[in-house]
Scaffold this active site. Structure first.
Site, short mmCIF file in Angstrom:
data_model
loop_
_atom_site.label_atom_id
_atom_site.label_comp_id
_atom_site.label_asym_id
_atom_site.label_seq_id
_atom_site.Cartn_x
_atom_site.Cartn_y
_atom_site.Cartn_z
CE LYS A 76 -11.37 1.16 -1.00
NZ LYS A 76 -9.97 0.03 0.08
CB SER A 151 -8.94 -1.60 -4.04
OG SER A 151 -9.04 -1.63 -1.80
CB SER A 175 -6.11 -1.47 -1.18
OG SER A 175 -6.63 -2.59 -2.31
#
Lengths: 511, 476
Positions: A76, A151, A175
């Site tokens: 990420k 997210s 997330s």
């Protein structure tokens, strides 16, 4: 080979079915083909990935048998990577090249994984749909008109879309677990303090925790084995032995006491998901688990408490982005005030600004006790609810999200978006480990079963999830590629590290 | 009608740790700008603080030294404000739960009395960097070398009643941190910085509105700034005005205080607990360990010197204000066996020399052993006290040893009776009228004659012997 799990890939690599270079090249080809539609990657580092893969093949030839050796990985874009752009999904850090690696990045590199690139995300991890990214929305591989969740939406879409077999994510209020649920993969968030936060760009420090996005719980166990452990650079990281996560996968469901939280089956839960999750619980029961209804009386306070604590911490964490030392700086500031105001107004997106304002307000003189102090009190109540529940049950299981993935732009009201995480947020407030495993489809889209364990019961949570995946095959149902035909020819499929290097001197204001 | 002055001081002491409060960067003073700032000090994304254990021990050391409560659990907080020399956009400090709680410090006043000043608390925090406005034409420079340096902010109760008391408190604090070896306390380099809260009231009345004078950087300026501020407040109140609670800056050039601009003070710092650090837990073991390492402190040493060496309280105070001076004195006194002479030589001659040459005692050209040797030569009659001062000057110039100087310069005291008899005879012969006056009963003329004899011997004759022989010779 792209449909194989990490566990399977490791076995194939070790028996020489293919090399890490071949596997990596296959992933890179797949990214080149699919990413224009999915937008899962912000940066792809082909050259270094192939070099790392070649290194892994050489190590294997010398007898190296580490389980993650040569397995492609995506991080990420919230994890700092030395010399590789780390944007956090924000214009503010669009050209930021960290001179250091995050603890998680170091550990997975030491484990021999091959870094393919950095995945898209909601800006500064603030969002539940991956629509707040400066680099555009990510599409759900099951249906590109739908969001992948957020997210960690880029990581979830990359794994679900077969672009890479494993990815890291971070989970502040859901997330990792919510995008895993939306994309039909396995998303694991460890206990707060289990994985180092060093080098992981902070959103809400007391809630943020790094975790994994994989196809299976066994894969998550492999990644966690590499990622977990004390890091003296993170004062909140915990000094306790790391369990054998893969070994605990042999845990039995017989006699397992599974708490079913009543509040998670009430308001807001879609009929299809409710039915599916009850069926999944039924599978556990059939395997010998005992279902016990539990109450989490303060759960309804978790969203409001979270939306005080998280923005409050974020408002301070994001103060460093001031245009003075690195990151975006506005053009020709008139004075200091102007530098701050325009840099932050132009560099941050709407959702980030909204949360900074909310957090600043919650900490202001005269409001601090009414908001921040009260939210901390709720946090203690929520922790106590869980502690009481875990006196009676071994794990808690319910839906990860109230419904399946929704269409892009469907949730324009921020508060409606905040309610996305109604089942996941309490876990962060309490600092517990939890996983989302694929548990069914509703109208053709996947949803997850949410399994929560007590403090530092990573092995148990992963073990129960693994057993569930022995009984079901939802995690094997990959999206059909028909949705994913590449569009817009001529559009570059992703950024390369060089793009950033070259455009660093370009004028920012023009973009 | 009388006014009573009420002062409380907030003193920032820079702790002399090798590395910063939350990062491993060096804290050495004077390095090239930004050469001592690592990724944490620069507030790079994802970097995290780790508390410097040495700084914590120093705070505990200070707390124990002033008899304060040590918090078993203290909490760091974020103090939020934007400024270019504050890289994170917040300063990590302690608001509600400081490491050091209530304690006290005894000050010695000019009239010889003592006064106990309450210390409300002492908390740990990180320093900011420096903004450099002069070096650049249109821009400001930022130097982050100082950013993150550990500070101990020591807050006193409003127990001080005059500028003199404030300075005595500040000097005592300076002395304590130096004894504890937790700071060099150098005000000129900002290692010790002082903010003064000043108000006045009619005796017995409620506390008046106070003003805070910021960043006064010498003992003398603290005194002058408070004097100015007290006078200003008296003038305002006596003219029927009211004191506005505000922050003021002391301008040492004009010797006045001026209000800071409203914008610089109207801050809501939005404190909240630092989530990147766990509460600091201090256990008994650490406290006992630190306690066991505590050195003797100024007050205890003052008393000991009084008792052990029979010094006056004043002398003991002067000699113990600095640990280094006290060490020097004790070494000298033990080596020469005469504490009174040692006290005089250290606090008068040596201090004079060091002041004149602007040297610290560590750089003294005359070692304690050397000074003790000199005092021994006075005691054993080799030289007189007066000649000793000459030898001292030679020593200060870095010349040889005491005995070598005495020999080389021919300064040995004349004690040979025959030699002194000759001397006395010569004096009597050359000063016949005075000798006659003495014989006629004018006793006080003897002093003059002794003086003449000493002069004739260039100070080397033993004055007691001269005195005795003169009396004998002039016996009627």
């Amino acid at each position: 080979m792209l449909h194989l799990s990490v566990t399977e890939l490791a076995a194939e690599l070790s028996r020489g079915a293919f090399s890490s270079v071949e596997l990596t090249r296959a992933c890179l080809d797949r990214i080149r083909q699919r990413n224009p539609r999915l937008n899962a990657f912000i940066t792809v580092c082909e050259e270094s990935a192939l070099a790392e893969a070649a290194g892994a093949d050489r190590a294997r030839a010398r007898g190296d048998t580490r389980p993650l050796l040569g397995i492609p990985l995506a991080h990420k874009d919230i994890f700092c990577t030395r010399g590789l752009p780390t944007t956090c999904g924000s214009r503010m850090l669009r050209h930021f090249l960290p001179p250091y690696d995050a603890g998680v990045v170091e550990k997975l590199r030491e484990a021999g994984a091959v870094l393919l690139g950095k995945t898209n995300m909601d800006e500064f991890a603030m969002g539940s749909s991956n629509e707040t990214s400066f680099f555009g929305p990510v599409c759900n591989p099951h249906d590109p008109d739908k969001v992948p969740g957020g997210s960690s939406g880029g990581s979830a879409a990359a794994v679900a879309g077969g672009l890479c077999p494993m990815a890291t994510g971070t989970d502040t209020g859901g997330s990792i677990r919510q995008p895993a649920s939306f994309c039909g993969i396995t998303g694991f968030k460890p206990s707060y303090g289990r994985v180092s936060r060093w080098g992981m760009i902070a959103f809400a420090s007391s809630l943020d925790q790094a975790g994994t996005l994989t196809r299976t719980a066994a894969d998550a166990a492999l990644m966690m084995q590499a990622m977990a452990g004390l890091d003296p650079r993170d004062s909140t990281s915990v000094d306790r032995p790391v369990e054998d996560y893969a070994g605990e996968a042999g845990v039995s469901l017989r006699g397992l006491r599974v708490g079913v939280p009543l509040p998670h089956f009430t308001e807001g839960l879609s009929a299809g998901v409710e039915q599916g999750v009850r069926a999944a619980l039924g599978e556990l029961e059939k395997a010998g688990a005992e279902l016990i209804d539990i109450d989490l009386p303060n759960n309804y306070l978790s969203v409001p408490a979270y939306y005080v604590v998280a923005p409050a911490e974020a408002s301070a964490n994001l103060s460093r982005y001031d245009g003075v030392r690195y990151g975006y700086r506005c053009e020709e500031p008139k004075d200091l005030e102007d530098l701050y105001t325009r840099t932050r107004s132009e560099g941050f997106g709407e959702e980030v600004k909204r949360r900074i304002l909310v957090g600043t307000y919650a900490l202001s003189a005269g409001y601090y006790d009414a908001y921040y102090v009260k939210a901390q009190r709720i946090r203690r109540l929520i922790r106590r609810d869980f502690a009481r529940a875990f006196a009676k049950v071994d794990v808690i299981a319910g839906p990860t999200s109230p419904h399946v993935a929704f269409a892009h732009g469907a949730k324009a009201d921020p508060v409606e978006m905040y309610l996305e995480d109604i089942f996941t947020i309490a876990v962060n407030l309490a600092g517990l480990p939890a996983i989302s495993v694929p548990a069914g489809h509703d109208r053709g889209l996947p949803f997850g079963l949410h399994i929560i364990g007590p403090d530092f019961s990573e092995a148990r949570v992963l073990g129960v999830a693994h057993q569930f995946q022995q009984l079901t095959d939802w995690h094997l149902q990959l999206p059909r590629d028909t949705h994913l035909s590449p569009t817009s020819p001529g559009h570059p499929p992703f950024r390369t590290p060089e793009d950033t290097h070259h455009s660093r001197n370009a004028r920012e204001g023009a973009s | 009608m009388e006014w009573e002055t009420v002062i409380g001081l907030e003193v920032h002491v820079q702790l002399s740790t090798r590395s910063k409060l939350f990062s491993g960067t060096s804290t050495a003073f004077g390095a090239a700008p930004n050469s001592q700032a690592n990724i944490y000090d620069l507030a790079m994304p994802g970097t995290l603080p780790v508390l410097n254990g040495e700084a914590l021990r120093m705070a505990v050391r200070f707390g124990l030294a002033i008899g304060a409560e040590i918090s078993r659990k203290s909490v760091f907080d974020r103090k939020n404000y934007f400024y270019p020399d504050l890289p994170k956009g917040y300063q990590t400090s302690q608001l509600e739960f400081p490491t050091v709680g209530r304690g006290s410090i005894v000050i010695h006043l000019d009239d010889g009395s003592e006064k106990e000043i309450g210390v409300t608390r002492a908390h740990m925090e990180e320093d900011a960097g420096k903004s450099l406005h002069e070096e650049f034409a249109t821009d400001s420079g930022i130097d982050l070398n100082r950013a993150g340096t550990p500070l101990l902010e020591i807050v006193s109760e409003p127990d001080l009643r005059s500028a003199g008391e404030a300075v005595a408190y500040l000097k005592k604090l300076h002395s304590i941190v130096r004894y504890l070896d937790i700071s060099d306390g150098d005000m000129s380099q900002g290692s010790m910085r002082c903010d003064a809260n000043v108000s006045i009231r009619r005796p017995g009345a409620e506390l008046g509105a106070r003003t805070e004078i910021k960043n006064v950087n010498s003992f003398r300026f603290v005194e002058k700034a408070i004097h100015y501020e007290v006078r200003r407040q008296q003038d305002v109140l006596e003219d029927g005005g009211t004191i506005v609670q505000e922050t003021r800056l002391y301008d040492s050039v004009r010797d006045e205080t001026r209000p800071m601009r409203g914008k610089e003070v109207a801050n809501d710092y939005r404190y909240f607990p630092e989530p990147d650090l766990l509460p600091v837990v201090i256990d008994e073991e650490l406290i006992e360990q630190v306690r066991a390492e505590l050195p003797e402190l100024p007050d205890a040493r003052r008393q000991r010197l009084r008792e052990k060496f029979g010094l006056s309280d004043y002398d003991a105070g002067v000699l113990t204000a600095s640990r280094e001076v006290a060490d020097y004195f004790e070494q000298t006194a033990s080596a020469c066996g005469d504490a009174k002479l040692a006290a005089n030589w250290v606090s008068v001659e040596l201090r004079g020399l060091l002041n004149r040459e602007n040297l610290s005692i560590a750089d003294s050209p005359i070692s304690a052993t050397c000074l003790a040797g000199l005092i021994c030569r006075i005691k054993d009659g080799t030289i007189s006290g007066k000649i000793a001062k000459t030898v001292f000057e030679h020593l200060a110039d870095g010349e040889a040893s005491v005995d070598e100087i005495i020999e080389k310069e021919g300064l040995r005291q004349v004690t040979d009776t025959r030699e002194i008899e000759n001397l006395v005879a010569q004096v009597i012969a050359e000063n016949a009228p005075q000798a006659q006056q003495y014989r006629d009963g004018r006793q006080q003329v003897l002093g003059y004659l002794v003086g003449q004899a000493m002069k004739l011997s260039r100070g080397k004759a033993n004055p007691a012997q001269v005195n005795q022989l003169l009396r004998d010779k002039l016996q009627p």
